[in-house]
Design an enzyme around this catalytic site. Structure first.
Site, PDB file in Angstrom:
ATOM      1  N   HIS A 172       0.867  -1.185   0.000  1.00  0.00           N
ATOM      2  CA  HIS A 172       0.000   0.000   0.000  1.00  0.00           C
ATOM      3  C   HIS A 172       0.906   1.238   0.000  1.00  0.00           C
ATOM      4  O   HIS A 172       1.659   1.448  -0.951  1.00  0.00           O
ATOM      5  CB  HIS A 172      -0.934  -0.115   1.218  1.00  0.00           C
ATOM      6  CG  HIS A 172      -2.109   0.805   1.243  1.00  0.00           C
ATOM      7  ND1 HIS A 172      -2.455   1.633   0.211  1.00  0.00           N
ATOM      8  CD2 HIS A 172      -3.030   1.049   2.221  1.00  0.00           C
ATOM      9  CE1 HIS A 172      -3.541   2.323   0.539  1.00  0.00           C
ATOM     10  NE2 HIS A 172      -3.896   1.989   1.767  1.00  0.00           N
ATOM     11  N   HIS A 178      -2.635  -2.657  -9.873  1.00  0.00           N
ATOM     12  CA  HIS A 178      -3.597  -2.041  -8.961  1.00  0.00           C
ATOM     13  C   HIS A 178      -4.861  -2.877  -8.929  1.00  0.00           C
ATOM     14  O   HIS A 178      -5.265  -3.428  -9.939  1.00  0.00           O
ATOM     15  CB  HIS A 178      -3.935  -0.610  -9.420  1.00  0.00           C
ATOM     16  CG  HIS A 178      -4.502   0.223  -8.324  1.00  0.00           C
ATOM     17  ND1 HIS A 178      -5.836   0.222  -8.021  1.00  0.00           N
ATOM     18  CD2 HIS A 178      -3.905   1.061  -7.446  1.00  0.00           C
ATOM     19  CE1 HIS A 178      -6.031   1.031  -6.998  1.00  0.00           C
ATOM     20  NE2 HIS A 178      -4.883   1.559  -6.627  1.00  0.00           N
ATOM     21  N   ASP A 203       2.674   5.072  -7.143  1.00  0.00           N
ATOM     22  CA  ASP A 203       3.932   4.946  -6.419  1.00  0.00           C
ATOM     23  C   ASP A 203       5.151   4.787  -7.322  1.00  0.00           C
ATOM     24  O   ASP A 203       6.279   4.854  -6.848  1.00  0.00           O
ATOM     25  CB  ASP A 203       3.858   3.741  -5.467  1.00  0.00           C
ATOM     26  CG  ASP A 203       2.936   4.029  -4.308  1.00  0.00           C
ATOM     27  OD1 ASP A 203       3.035   5.133  -3.757  1.00  0.00           O
ATOM     28  OD2 ASP A 203       2.103   3.168  -3.978  1.00  0.00           O
TER      29      ASP A 203
HETATM   30  N1  CMC Z   1       4.488  -7.258 -10.467  1.00  0.00           N
HETATM   31  C1  CMC Z   1       4.349  -8.493 -11.017  1.00  0.00           C
HETATM   32  N2  CMC Z   1       3.188  -9.148 -11.083  1.00  0.00           N
HETATM   33  C2  CMC Z   1       2.114  -8.528 -10.572  1.00  0.00           C
HETATM   34  C3  CMC Z   1       2.185  -7.257  -9.985  1.00  0.00           C
HETATM   35  C4  CMC Z   1       3.441  -6.613  -9.942  1.00  0.00           C
HETATM   36  N3  CMC Z   1       3.584  -5.401  -9.391  1.00  0.00           N
HETATM   37  N4  CMC Z   1       0.956  -6.894  -9.561  1.00  0.00           N
HETATM   38  C5  CMC Z   1       0.144  -7.913  -9.866  1.00  0.00           C
HETATM   39  N5  CMC Z   1       0.842  -8.897 -10.485  1.00  0.00           N
HETATM   40  C6  CMC Z   1       0.302 -10.141 -11.034  1.00  0.00           C
HETATM   41  C7  CMC Z   1      -0.058 -11.115  -9.913  1.00  0.00           C
HETATM   42  O1  CMC Z   1       1.025 -11.948  -9.597  1.00  0.00           O
HETATM   43  C8  CMC Z   1      -1.205 -11.858 -10.539  1.00  0.00           C
HETATM   44  O2  CMC Z   1      -0.682 -12.761 -11.480  1.00  0.00           O
HETATM   45  P1  CMC Z   1      -1.350 -14.214 -11.679  1.00  0.00           P
HETATM   46  O3  CMC Z   1      -2.720 -13.932 -12.223  1.00  0.00           O
HETATM   47  O4  CMC Z   1      -0.453 -14.910 -12.625  1.00  0.00           O
HETATM   48  O5  CMC Z   1      -1.390 -14.845 -10.320  1.00  0.00           O
HETATM   49  C9  CMC Z   1      -1.945 -10.800 -11.342  1.00  0.00           C
HETATM   50  O6  CMC Z   1      -0.934  -9.841 -11.684  1.00  0.00           O
HETATM   51  C10 CMC Z   1      -3.065 -10.130 -10.605  1.00  0.00           C
HETATM   52  O7  CMC Z   1      -2.537  -9.527  -9.442  1.00  0.00           O
HETATM   53  P2  CMC Z   1      -3.185  -9.614  -8.011  1.00  0.00           P
HETATM   54  O8  CMC Z   1      -2.107  -9.766  -6.986  1.00  0.00           O
HETATM   55  O9  CMC Z   1      -4.293 -10.621  -7.996  1.00  0.00           O
HETATM   56  O10 CMC Z   1      -3.836  -8.168  -7.913  1.00  0.00           O
HETATM   57  P3  CMC Z   1      -4.351  -7.482  -6.614  1.00  0.00           P
HETATM   58  O11 CMC Z   1      -5.453  -6.615  -7.032  1.00  0.00           O
HETATM   59  O12 CMC Z   1      -4.625  -8.459  -5.538  1.00  0.00           O
HETATM   60  O13 CMC Z   1      -3.090  -6.630  -6.127  1.00  0.00           O
HETATM   61  C11 CMC Z   1      -1.549  -4.885  -5.852  1.00  0.00           C
HETATM   62  C12 CMC Z   1      -2.928  -5.282  -6.360  1.00  0.00           C
HETATM   63  C13 CMC Z   1      -1.407  -3.366  -5.921  1.00  0.00           C
HETATM   64  C14 CMC Z   1      -1.377  -5.305  -4.366  1.00  0.00           C
HETATM   65  C15 CMC Z   1      -0.476  -5.588  -6.720  1.00  0.00           C
HETATM   66  O14 CMC Z   1      -0.615  -5.176  -8.051  1.00  0.00           O
HETATM   67  C16 CMC Z   1       0.930  -5.326  -6.214  1.00  0.00           C
HETATM   68  O15 CMC Z   1       1.401  -6.025  -5.309  1.00  0.00           O
HETATM   69  N6  CMC Z   1       1.653  -4.316  -6.788  1.00  0.00           N
HETATM   70  C17 CMC Z   1       2.962  -3.953  -6.310  1.00  0.00           C
HETATM   71  C18 CMC Z   1       2.850  -3.107  -5.064  1.00  0.00           C
HETATM   72  C19 CMC Z   1       2.402  -1.711  -5.377  1.00  0.00           C
HETATM   73  O16 CMC Z   1       2.871  -1.069  -6.301  1.00  0.00           O
HETATM   74  N7  CMC Z   1       1.477  -1.204  -4.532  1.00  0.00           N
HETATM   75  C20 CMC Z   1       0.954   0.167  -4.661  1.00  0.00           C
HETATM   76  C21 CMC Z   1      -0.502   0.181  -5.042  1.00  0.00           C
HETATM   77  S1  CMC Z   1      -1.051   1.796  -5.558  1.00  0.00           S
HETATM   78  C22 CMC Z   1      -1.017   2.770  -4.143  1.00  0.00           C
HETATM   79  C23 CMC Z   1      -1.833   2.281  -3.034  1.00  0.00           C
HETATM   80  O17 CMC Z   1      -3.026   2.040  -3.210  1.00  0.00           O
HETATM   81  O18 CMC Z   1      -1.299   2.167  -1.955  1.00  0.00           O
END
Ligand code: CMC
Length: 430
Positions: A268, A308, A364
């Site tokens: 986050h 996201h 971010d």
């Molecule tokens: N790098 C590589 N793969 C990713 C990433 C990433 N940054 N984000 C998502 N994926 C992949 C994930 O592994 C999954 O793949 P698969 O379908 O093969 O299992 C797919 O994309 C869907 O991702 P998810 O984890 O189910 O998506 P989510 O909605 O649960 O997670 C998130 C959203 C923001 C936690 C995630 O994208 C992430 O961890 N990003 C990196 C951390 C980040 O930049 N966070 C800041 C968010 S914006 C500011 C805020 O709100 O705080």
């Protein structure tokens, strides 16, 4: 067009049910009537991480994740970033409308005149080690601050609530500035009421021997824009924490401390810090393909600052931040990590793994680069996120308190543990 209802057939019993669809949603409690017999609890929904569950109706922030649209109270984020100030935007979030000139000057006056913190709170700060993470300090200080205002427990008294909103918005920059000075072993700088909100924060961070601190106009504006972009983002993790904690009718300081704790996590508000660590580790442009391979191999490596839950398109905040970054670099010189970030973004946006999953840069990805160029240490990044997000948390908290649909938050569970069994005395346990 048919009726606004959903017909469900329970194949266990052959019974049919009709539940209303309102605003594209069915009420989870309407499913409780679907039972196999008198003893059956009724059907529940299972939705860990709230992937498809609306927990509230809200009139504050609108996001269209597919189109990359973000609006506060109907105003596009691009227009607010260009024309508004953070305090005006905070007013908009909390009260629902842009202020008139008189309302704005009263609001600014009230925020500016609540920036001092009780001197005893400095004692709490002094208890922390020099290397304590400022986000840990912030969480503790907000919580401690609540004990100075016992009246804050009267959350249904609008006037008292308003005073806590002034205090929380105002004192965030003072606590943040003081935490930084504590970390640096430097004397605390007190608020200067002649300065704007971001200017005052820069003053409390960076003033040294000058008699009057004058923030650089471009940096002050850049921070203003960053504060506007981070002010609210509908039902994200920390805002949900704010609402859940607030639903117990606790005082707003305790709820904001909990929301700030949720923001601290690397998925986050801690992500901007992780982006810089990741870019530093990649080290140079030629190492990018190998890094991308590691991400694709699913070895637990993520491209931080990408992806996201809601945006399946370019995060509109990231676009604005990218532009602001160049304005900051013009004043303070470019960040050497920028080239790596640009190339990483270019490669990722053309890569199948990221295209297929609709992973785009989020807020971010570039914010850390700007903060670093503005001379903020990495540990301060999540604090910079928390400062403006307080106005969003408070707007959401107030909306929750006034919403007759809301009650104390209490999710259900599917119990999967052991069936009832008898206690075994310790000498007979294997
Ligand atoms: N790098 C590589 N793969 C990713 C990433 C990433 N940054 N984000 C998502 N994926 C992949 C994930 O592994 C999954 O793949 P698969 O379908 O093969 O299992 C797919 O994309 C869907 O991702 P998810 O984890 O189910 O998506 P989510 O909605 O649960 O997670 C998130 C959203 C923001 C936690 C995630 O994208 C992430 O961890 N990003 C990196 C951390 C980040 O930049 N966070 C800041 C968010 S914006 C500011 C805020 O709100 O705080």
């Amino acid at each position: 067009m048919g009726s606004n209802t959903l017909t469900i057939t329970d194949n266990r019993t052959g019974k049919k049910y009709e539940v209303p669809i309102k605003e594209g949603t069915i009420k989870a409690t309407d499913l409780r009537q679907i039972k196999t017999g008198e003893d059956d609890f009724g059907v529940m929904t299972y939705d860990p991480a709230f992937m498809n569950t609306a927990a509230c109706r809200s009139a504050i922030t609108y996001i269209d994740g597919d189109k990359g649209i973000l609006e506060y109270r109907g105003y596009p984020i691009e227009q607010l970033a260009e024309k508004s100030t953070y305090l005006e935007t905070a007013y908009l979030l909390v009260y629902g409308e842009l202020p008139t000139a008189t309302q704005l000057s009263e609001w600014q006056y009230n925020i500016t005149h609540h920036t001092f913190i009780n001197e005893n709170l400095k004692g709490v700060l002094d208890a922390f080690r020099y290397n304590a993470h400022p986000m840990g300090i912030l969480i503790a200080m907000i919580s401690a601050m609540g004990t100075f205002y016992p009246e804050a427990k009267n959350i249904f008294d609008a006037e008292i609530r308003q005073r806590q909103i002034y205090r929380l918005v105002a004192k965030m920059i003072t606590i943040a500035g003081f935490s930084y000075r504590h970390m640096m072993g430097m004397p605390k700088v007190y608020p200067d009421n002649d300065l704007s909100y971001p200017g005052n924060f820069l003053n409390m961070m960076f003033k040294t021997t000058e008699l009057k601190y004058q923030p650089n106009r471009a940096l002050e504006r850049a921070l203003e824009v960053l504060f506007i972009l981070h002010a609210d983002h509908e039902q994200n993790c920390s805002t949900s924490a704010m609402r859940v904690i607030g639903s117990s009718q606790v005082d707003p300081y305790s709820a904001v401390a909990g929301a700030a704790a949720a923001l601290y996590g690397p998925l986050h508000g801690g992500a901007n810090e992780q982006v810089i660590r990741m870019l530093t580790e990649i080290g140079s442009k030629q190492n990018i393909p190998a890094f991308i391979k590691k991400v694709e191999a699913g070895e637990g490596v993520k491209l931080m600052g990408f992806g996201h839950r809601v945006y399946k398109n370019y995060d509109p905040r990231a676009k604005i931040i990218k532009r602001v970054a160049y304005e900051v670099f013009e004043v303070n010189g470019t960040n050497p990590l920028l080239d790596i970030a640009l190339e990483l973004e270019r490669i990722a946006l053309e890569d199948d793994y990221f295209i297929k999953r609709k992973l785009y840069p989020n807020v971010d990805f570039y914010s850390g680069l700007i903060y670093q160029a503005m001379k903020f240490p990495m540990d301060m990044f999540p604090v910079l996120f928390a400062i403006p997000r307080v106005s969003g948390w408070l707007a959401q908290w107030q909306e929750m308190l006034e919403d007759p649909d809301q009650k104390i938050s209490r999710p259900r569970q599917i119990y999967v543990g052991a069936k009832r069994r008898d206690f075994v005395p310790i000498e007979r346990r294997k």
